[in-house]
Design a protein around this motif. Structure first.
Motif, PDB file in Angstrom:
ATOM      1  N   TYR A 154      -7.604   4.530  -1.421  1.00 49.33           N
ATOM      2  CA  TYR A 154      -6.563   4.416  -2.439  1.00 49.33           C
ATOM      3  C   TYR A 154      -7.142   4.592  -3.840  1.00 49.33           C
ATOM      4  O   TYR A 154      -6.467   5.080  -4.750  1.00 49.33           O
ATOM      5  N   GLY A 155      -8.415   4.231  -4.006  1.00 45.80           N
ATOM      6  CA  GLY A 155      -9.069   4.431  -5.297  1.00 45.80           C
ATOM      7  C   GLY A 155      -9.176   5.899  -5.660  1.00 45.80           C
ATOM      8  O   GLY A 155      -9.158   6.261  -6.843  1.00 45.80           O
ATOM      9  N   SER A 156      -9.296   6.773  -4.645  1.00 44.74           N
ATOM     10  CA  SER A 156      -9.340   8.205  -4.935  1.00 44.74           C
ATOM     11  C   SER A 156      -7.997   8.675  -5.477  1.00 44.74           C
ATOM     12  O   SER A 156      -7.940   9.529  -6.370  1.00 44.74           O
ATOM     13  N   THR A 157      -6.915   8.121  -4.950  1.00 47.10           N
ATOM     14  CA  THR A 157      -5.590   8.489  -5.449  1.00 47.10           C
ATOM     15  C   THR A 157      -5.423   8.052  -6.899  1.00 47.10           C
ATOM     16  O   THR A 157      -4.879   8.793  -7.729  1.00 47.10           O
ATOM     17  N   ALA A 158      -5.904   6.850  -7.229  1.00 45.62           N
ATOM     18  CA  ALA A 158      -5.849   6.379  -8.615  1.00 45.62           C
ATOM     19  C   ALA A 158      -6.661   7.292  -9.529  1.00 45.62           C
ATOM     20  O   ALA A 158      -6.210   7.670 -10.620  1.00 45.62           O
ATOM     21  N   ALA A 159      -7.869   7.662  -9.098  1.00 45.40           N
ATOM     22  CA  ALA A 159      -8.721   8.530  -9.907  1.00 45.40           C
ATOM     23  C   ALA A 159      -8.094   9.910 -10.074  1.00 45.40           C
ATOM     24  O   ALA A 159      -8.145  10.509 -11.164  1.00 45.40           O
ATOM     25  N   LEU A 160      -7.490  10.423  -9.022  1.00 41.64           N
ATOM     26  CA  LEU A 160      -6.863  11.745  -9.085  1.00 41.64           C
ATOM     27  C   LEU A 160      -5.661  11.739 -10.031  1.00 41.64           C
ATOM     28  O   LEU A 160      -5.419  12.716 -10.748  1.00 41.64           O
ATOM     29  N   ILE A 161      -4.910  10.647 -10.049  1.00 41.08           N
ATOM     30  CA  ILE A 161      -3.799  10.533 -11.002  1.00 41.08           C
ATOM     31  C   ILE A 161      -4.333  10.574 -12.428  1.00 41.08           C
ATOM     32  O   ILE A 161      -3.802  11.282 -13.300  1.00 41.08           O
ATOM     33  N   TYR A 187      -0.026  10.527  -0.140  1.00 43.76           N
ATOM     34  CA  TYR A 187       0.354  10.442  -1.551  1.00 43.76           C
ATOM     35  C   TYR A 187       0.402  11.805  -2.230  1.00 43.76           C
ATOM     36  O   TYR A 187       0.334  11.889  -3.457  1.00 43.76           O
ATOM     37  N   GLY A 188       0.506  12.868  -1.470  1.00 41.79           N
ATOM     38  CA  GLY A 188       0.579  14.192  -2.082  1.00 41.79           C
ATOM     39  C   GLY A 188      -0.244  15.200  -1.316  1.00 41.79           C
ATOM     40  O   GLY A 188      -0.294  15.186  -0.086  1.00 41.79           O
ATOM     41  N   SER A 189      -0.913  16.082  -2.043  1.00 41.65           N
ATOM     42  CA  SER A 189      -1.705  17.132  -1.417  1.00 41.65           C
ATOM     43  C   SER A 189      -2.955  16.559  -0.752  1.00 41.65           C
ATOM     44  O   SER A 189      -3.480  15.524  -1.159  1.00 41.65           O
ATOM     45  N   VAL A 234       0.808  -1.206   0.000  1.00 40.13           N
ATOM     46  CA  VAL A 234       0.000   0.000   0.000  1.00 40.13           C
ATOM     47  C   VAL A 234       0.849   1.267   0.000  1.00 40.13           C
ATOM     48  O   VAL A 234       0.381   2.347  -0.366  1.00 40.13           O
ATOM     49  N   GLY A 235       2.112   1.164   0.374  1.00 42.84           N
ATOM     50  CA  GLY A 235       2.972   2.337   0.369  1.00 42.84           C
ATOM     51  C   GLY A 235       3.424   2.760  -1.010  1.00 42.84           C
ATOM     52  O   GLY A 235       4.003   3.836  -1.176  1.00 42.84           O
ATOM     53  N   SER A 236       3.153   1.939  -2.019  1.00 41.67           N
ATOM     54  CA  SER A 236       3.580   2.228  -3.389  1.00 41.67           C
ATOM     55  C   SER A 236       2.420   2.782  -4.208  1.00 41.67           C
ATOM     56  O   SER A 236       1.253   2.468  -3.961  1.00 41.67           O
TER      57      SER A 236
END
Length: 468
Positions: A338-345, A396-398, A300-302
């Protein structure tokens, strides 16, 4: 992040590993079903292009021979021995030219060829154009011989993909059941049993309850831990489309049925709001999208899986927008953890645009603020529950919940609905954002039908009360 992840209680297993044997033609019953479904349809001559950028299709360096006669350029089959060196549209073209028996043999001998095509998605417009050049007979051949490919190509009609995926799923289940019935070793028995359980969970999730909207299977990966996308409603005609993106620990084996039920609840809530607001003629579709491998405690850290998920999500939404042509739906993405991070990318890359984005329980964004996302009119919303250890971590960022990020804050704390006077449940911790009857679900439903002004903010008032 390990300590943070350990503090969560999300549940769900990781599935059992074991590759599915692929490449054989479907059983006769499925084959007949595919033929009857396609032979009765008119030849598709192409669809209207959607707006937005088109990515370059990655094709291997071998050029497919062509000949020209009277200005008409036609494809010529290449030696089958050259097919493993082809990729992208060039390989798809050759698949359409091969006789069924030769194609079946090639897929059995080179299953990695299908995997490569799907792991690096071809642009949806390219896929749609390819499909539009073929006769019904050629489509039937591909549907019955390579269902694992046809069911997962973004840019193909959803009814065709559902037919292919259901047939391939049924064949995979039958194959595993046959293995168990003939007897296998103890170690293999556990592996096959776990694999079979994962696939039967998908099959069960496709069975809508009486009175519920129809469910279709528009993507499928039968290799553990699996991937799938189940649609509630009709993506081909819905006025509003909402994609539900899960986060850490969500697996096909453990949660696909629950996620499909969540999509059904959202569908029903949105339809109810449209009726209340005098727009009962409008239609919705929701997508229970487990289209990427979610992380577990050890990875999960990646951001590797988030990057992969972003690519798959991009392809899925570009496929929708390509198929809808000039009749575009209002598209929203609702992503958790974590899905929000994927969507934001995906939305920071800007290969496609959506009309609204809602993130809940987010561990961080690659974009600095809302202006860095391909979301129209700044329609970005963030929900953060009490006692959720992930929010505000900005791991994972902001932090999407920070005032400087510029997103609309939506309440998930519960209370009384300002419009219906209904009592709304509160969300606590990391896993209650999609609980039926909660304020979070109420707000998500409104976001998905372009009624963000009616969303309740952290102060208990509507974001733009003057709209109604």
């Amino acid at each position: 992040m390990t300590a943070l992840a350990l503090s969560l209680s999300l549940g769900g297993g990781s599935g059992a590993f074991g590759a599915l044997e692929i490449g054989s033609s479907l059983p006769t019953g499925h084959q007949a079903a595919g033929m009857s479904a396609l032979s009765g349809s008119p030849v598709i001559t192409g669809i209207t292009d959607a707006s937005g950028p088109v990515r370059q299709v990655d094709i291997a360096p071998i050029t497919v021979p062509e000949f020209t006669h009277g200005g008409d350029t036609r494809l010529t089959p290449v030696d089958v021995a050259l097919l493993p060196s082809l990729g992208g549209r060039a390989l798809l073209d050759q698949f359409s030219l091969l006789p069924a028996a030769a194609l079946s043999t090639f897929v059995q001998d080179h299953p990695d060829a299908i995997s490569r095509l799907l792991s690096t998605p071809i642009a949806a417009r390219e896929v749609s154009n390819w499909w539009g050049t073929m006769s019904p007979a050629a489509r039937e051949k591909l549907l019955t011989t390579t269902p694992q490919l046809i069911g997962n190509l973004d840019g193909l009609p959803y009814g065709t993909r559902d037919l292919a995926n259901r047939a391939y799923l049924g064949a995979a289940i039958a194959r595993l059941e046959a293995k168990l019935s003939t007897g296998v070793g103890r170690g293999m028995n556990v592996e096959v049993t776990n694999h079979l359980h994962m696939l039967t969970q998908i099959d069960h999730a496709l069975k809508a309850k009486a009175g519920d909207p129809v469910r279709t299977l528009v993507s499928l990966d039968t290799v553990s831990p699996g991937r799938a996308a189940i649609v509630v409603g009709d993506l081909a005609s819905a006025d509003y489309v909402s994609y539900l993106i899960p986060g850490m620990f969500f697996t096909i084996d453990g949660q696909v049925d629950d996620w499909a039920n969540t999509a059904t609840t959202l569908y029903q809530d949105q339809a109810s709001w449209l009726a209340r607001l005098g727009e009962a003629s409008k239609t919705v579709a929701t997508v229970a999208w487990i289209g990427y491998q979610t992380p577990h405690l050890l990875n999960v850290g990646s951001l590797t899986l988030a990057d992969e998920g972003a690519g798959y999500l991009t392809s899925a939404i570009e496929g929708l927008q390509t198929l809808r042509g000039a009749s575009q739906p209002y598209v929203s993405v609702m992503a958790h953890s974590y899905g929000s991070t994927a969507a934001l990318i995906a939305l920071q890359r800007g290969d496609f645009q959506v009309d609204a984005l809602a993130v809940v329980g987010s561990p961080g964004s690659s974009a600095q603020n809302v202006s860095g996302l391909a979301v129209r009119s700044g329609n970005v919303y963030v929900g953060e529950a009490g006692w959720d250890p992930v929010v505000n971590s900005a791991f994972y960022g902001s932090d999407p919940g920070a005032a400087s990020y510029g997103a609309h804050r939506m309440s998930v704390a519960g209370g009384v609905d300002a419009i219906t006077s209904a009592l709304l449940g509160a969300s606590y911790g990391h896993n209650e954002y999609f609980r039926p009857g909660s304020e979070s679900m109420r707000n998500l439903a409104l976001i998905g039908i372009d009624e963000g002004g009616l969303v309740m903010d952290d102060g208990g008032t509507m974001i733009a009360a003057e709209r109604r």
